[in-house]
Write a protein that holds these residues in place. Sequence first.
Motif, short mmCIF file in Angstrom:
data_model
loop_
_atom_site.label_atom_id
_atom_site.label_comp_id
_atom_site.label_asym_id
_atom_site.label_seq_id
_atom_site.Cartn_x
_atom_site.Cartn_y
_atom_site.Cartn_z
N CYS A 20 51.17 -7.80 14.71
CA CYS A 20 50.87 -8.03 13.31
C CYS A 20 49.34 -7.02 13.15
O CYS A 20 48.27 -6.83 13.44
N ARG A 22 47.65 -6.60 11.11
CA ARG A 22 46.40 -6.63 9.46
C ARG A 22 45.55 -8.20 10.03
O ARG A 22 44.80 -8.39 10.18
N CYS A 23 46.70 -9.30 11.09
CA CYS A 23 46.20 -10.11 11.08
C CYS A 23 46.36 -10.59 12.78
O CYS A 23 45.81 -11.95 13.51
N CYS A 40 54.64 -9.28 8.82
CA CYS A 40 54.31 -10.23 9.61
C CYS A 40 54.73 -11.21 8.31
O CYS A 40 54.45 -11.35 7.21
N CYS A 43 50.98 -12.71 7.24
CA CYS A 43 50.08 -12.15 6.09
C CYS A 43 51.02 -11.14 4.46
O CYS A 43 50.50 -10.63 4.41
#
Length: 132
Positions: A20, A22-23, A40, A43
């Motif tokens: 991912c 982002r996370c 994802c 998130c």
Amino acid sequence: MRDRDRRNNRRSSAGSWFRCVRCGQPISADAPGTEHRNHCPWCLWSRHVDDRPGDRRAECGGAMEPIAVWSRRGGDWAVIHQCRSCGALHSNRIAGDDNELALVAIAVRAIAQPPFPLSRVAPDLPMPETAL
Ligand SMILES: [Zn+2]
Ligand SMILES: [Zn+2]
């Protein structure tokens, strides 16, 4: 690398995974309820790799933020993703294991932050006192 690209061009992406943007969670490309997992499940962020779902033809590669949820005909939900790099908007069906709290949080965001007083929409409704 070339092997992976070839596999991604086929319908089945069994066994492949991505991380991912982002996370950082490792995410299997297989998802219940959709042929192309493109975001994802934790998130809901995505990466701008497709022009059309699953084609892997976009060269942008930017992080795509989930900005809205909409209800498709028949009741399925889809997430609107906006690319942080180029601004492209994509609509993607949700998967069966997407984080339900994250989905609901996006769905109610507009109602939770109206750009006008809700009392103006329904002036006769008793509004709870807002304690500030
Ligand atoms: Zn994530
Ligand atoms: Zn982009």
